[in-house]
Design an enzyme around this catalytic site. Structure first.
Site, PDB file in Angstrom:
ATOM      1  N   LYS A  50       0.835  -1.202   0.000  1.00  0.00           N
ATOM      2  CA  LYS A  50       0.000   0.000   0.000  1.00  0.00           C
ATOM      3  C   LYS A  50       0.874   1.259   0.000  1.00  0.00           C
ATOM      4  CE  LYS A  50      -0.354  -0.406   5.045  1.00  0.00           C
ATOM      5  NZ  LYS A  50      -1.209  -0.877   6.164  1.00  0.00           N
ATOM      6  N   ARG A 149     -10.942  -0.006  14.777  1.00  0.00           N
ATOM      7  CA  ARG A 149     -10.644   0.763  13.582  1.00  0.00           C
ATOM      8  C   ARG A 149     -11.439   0.223  12.402  1.00  0.00           C
ATOM      9  NH1 ARG A 149      -4.731   0.961  10.680  1.00  0.00           N
ATOM     10  NH2 ARG A 149      -5.287  -1.210  10.293  1.00  0.00           N
ATOM     11  N   TYR A 271      15.268  30.055   8.547  1.00  0.00           N
ATOM     12  CA  TYR A 271      14.017  30.745   8.869  1.00  0.00           C
ATOM     13  C   TYR A 271      13.864  30.924  10.368  1.00  0.00           C
ATOM     14  CZ  TYR A 271      12.042  30.335   4.149  1.00  0.00           C
ATOM     15  OH  TYR A 271      11.791  30.453   2.819  1.00  0.00           O
ATOM     16  N   MET A 319      11.709  24.136   2.950  1.00  0.00           N
ATOM     17  CA  MET A 319      10.986  23.274   2.018  1.00  0.00           C
ATOM     18  C   MET A 319      11.936  22.521   1.087  1.00  0.00           C
ATOM     19  SD  MET A 319       8.179  24.240  -0.918  1.00  0.00           S
ATOM     20  CE  MET A 319       7.100  25.136   0.188  1.00  0.00           C
TER      21      MET A 319
HETATM   22  C1  PLP Z   1      -0.484  -1.831   6.876  1.00  0.00           C
HETATM   23  C2  PLP Z   1      -1.086  -3.122   7.312  1.00  0.00           C
HETATM   24  C3  PLP Z   1      -0.300  -4.277   7.401  1.00  0.00           C
HETATM   25  C4  PLP Z   1       1.211  -4.251   7.262  1.00  0.00           C
HETATM   26  O1  PLP Z   1       1.719  -3.789   8.496  1.00  0.00           O
HETATM   27  P1  PLP Z   1       3.292  -3.702   8.786  1.00  0.00           P
HETATM   28  O2  PLP Z   1       3.356  -3.259  10.205  1.00  0.00           O
HETATM   29  O3  PLP Z   1       3.842  -2.695   7.841  1.00  0.00           O
HETATM   30  O4  PLP Z   1       3.857  -5.051   8.565  1.00  0.00           O
HETATM   31  C5  PLP Z   1      -0.937  -5.478   7.666  1.00  0.00           C
HETATM   32  N1  PLP Z   1      -2.276  -5.530   7.877  1.00  0.00           N
HETATM   33  C6  PLP Z   1      -3.054  -4.442   7.851  1.00  0.00           C
HETATM   34  C7  PLP Z   1      -4.500  -4.558   8.092  1.00  0.00           C
HETATM   35  C8  PLP Z   1      -2.489  -3.192   7.575  1.00  0.00           C
HETATM   36  O5  PLP Z   1      -3.256  -2.102   7.569  1.00  0.00           O
END
Ligand code: PLP
Length: 378
Positions: A50, A149, A271, A319
């Site tokens: 992802k 969640r 800055y 930046m």
């Molecule tokens: C992002 C995610 C993972 C992977 O988690 P890591 O800690 O990066 O290994 C696995 N399962 C779900 C549901 C996630 O959201």
């Protein structure tokens, strides 16, 4: 090394001119995958790619993992799954952690994507589609085991137990849940979530199970079940405190020096003038800033390295640039055009995250889109 292997098509500027260079070691990625496969025992390893493979570049990461045998992948959003479908061969399973939006079930099924059904509403939509198409469409069912969640809560689970038609009409590949504290080995919530999941599983038709992310894989074999979903470990970041396994670092980041200068005692840097030189010093300005995902919270805290020597960040991170104290280097050693290490042998993603007051995930997913990207050992 293929010169045209830049990460994004929009970045394919052969004219160069980059302020930073990101090196991504696909061989290290593949090593980490194999290591996780060995650790997973009987469980299938589905790679989480992802957020553009945690910022590392999904168009290179996913095929590299496929090449060493990975046949199942997870993304978070449906939009990521649609583009991953075009990147991977048809044999790959692609799961969508964030389910689908109302009315989008057909598009998901048409692309042979596997949604994680998180609510009774999306379950109802998926069932309706299975009925309409007279097809047992593949899906994964998520139960919430204590994170509040995503996934069915205890009440929704009761409704499903009372009417488990989902399991007849759809092809439920896995029942999954997610750990909230997996990187904390001693946290009692891990065992509580495991106990809850086991109780819930006894009430549903026998189905393969997935529970562990990277951290979960390092909690012990009882968390592995039938399929595991590592993300961060693939990219070389150790998620638990113990260092029993040797994950190889996957990324290295180098920034170019744009200018060096002398600053007199009392001179201010950056800055807001947040840094004031106590005595005469030398400063190098590098062409990486928060616009490249180099966190502004590293202002006056973080560092770069040059030939192993620590060069503290002074002043606020801008930046497009960051200022470093290079007084410890002999005069005229570090020059305009030279590279300094931001992530590499002397400073890990974890070190940067700690200094920035965040977690390695955030450092990786913010990796700049302006960098020259070199994929090596692919
Ligand atoms: C992002 C995610 C993972 C992977 O988690 P890591 O800690 O990066 O290994 C696995 N399962 C779900 C549901 C996630 O959201």
């Amino acid at each position: 090394m293929n010169r045209s292997s830049h990460s994004c098509p929009e970045q394919n500027l052969d004219g160069g001119g980059y302020g930073g260079r990101l090196t991504i070691d696909l061989g290290a990625l593949q090593h980490n995958y194999r290591l996780l496969v060995a650790r997973a025992g009987q469980a299938r390893v589905c790679c989480v790619v992802k957020a553009d493979a945690y910022g590392v570049g999904v168009h290179r990461v996913a095929p590299a993992l496929y090449a060493v045998g990975c046949r199942c992948f997870f993304v978070a959003q449906a939009v990521e799954a649609f583009s991953l479908r075009h990147i991977l061969p048809v044999a790959a399973d692609i799961g969508i952690l964030n389910d689908f939006q109302p009315g989008e079930a057909e598009k998901i099924a048409d692309a042979r994507l596997i949604p994680v059904l998180n609510s009774l509403e999306s379950i109802a939509e998926w069932i309706a589609l299975c009925r309409a198409r007279r097809q047992r469409l593949a899906a994964i069912l998520q139960l919430d085991s204590g994170m509040s969640r995503l996934g069915l809560d205890a009440q929704a689970l009761e409704r499903l137990v009372a009417d488990p038609v989902l399991f007849q009409l759809a092809d439920i590949r896995y029942i999954m849940s997610h750990l909230a504290c997996a990187e904390e080995k001693e946290n009692p919530q891990n065992q509580m979530q495991l106990d809850y999941l086991r109780r819930a599983l006894r009430r549903l038709p026998p189905t393969p199970v997935s529970f562990a992310n990277s951290g979960g894989l390092f909690l012990g074999s009882r968390f592995a079940f039938d399929m595991v979903r590592p993300g961060i470990a693939l990219y070389g970041v150790q998620s638990s405190q113990e260092k029993t396994d040797e994950l190889h670092p996957v990324i290295a980041l180098e920034a170019r020096v744009i200018q060096t200068r002398q600053v007199e005692a009392g001179g201010r840097v950056g800055y807001g003038g947040s840094y004031q030189a106590a005595s005469p010093m030398r400063v190098a300005t590098i062409a990486v800033g928060y616009g490249d995902g180099w966190p502004r919270t590293l202002s006056n805290i973080g560092a770069a390295f040059w030939q192993g020597i620590r060069l503290p960040v002074i002043g606020h991170v801008s930046m497009d640039s960051t200022t470093l104290d290079i007084s410890s280097l002999p005069q005229n050693t570090l020059k305009r055009g030279d590279g300094v290490e931001l992530i590499g042998a002397h400073q890990t993603v974890g070190d940067v995250a700690r200094d920035a007051g965040t977690i390695p995930y955030e450092i990786l997913t913010n990796l700049g889109r302006r960098y020259e990207r070199h994929y090596i050992n692919g």
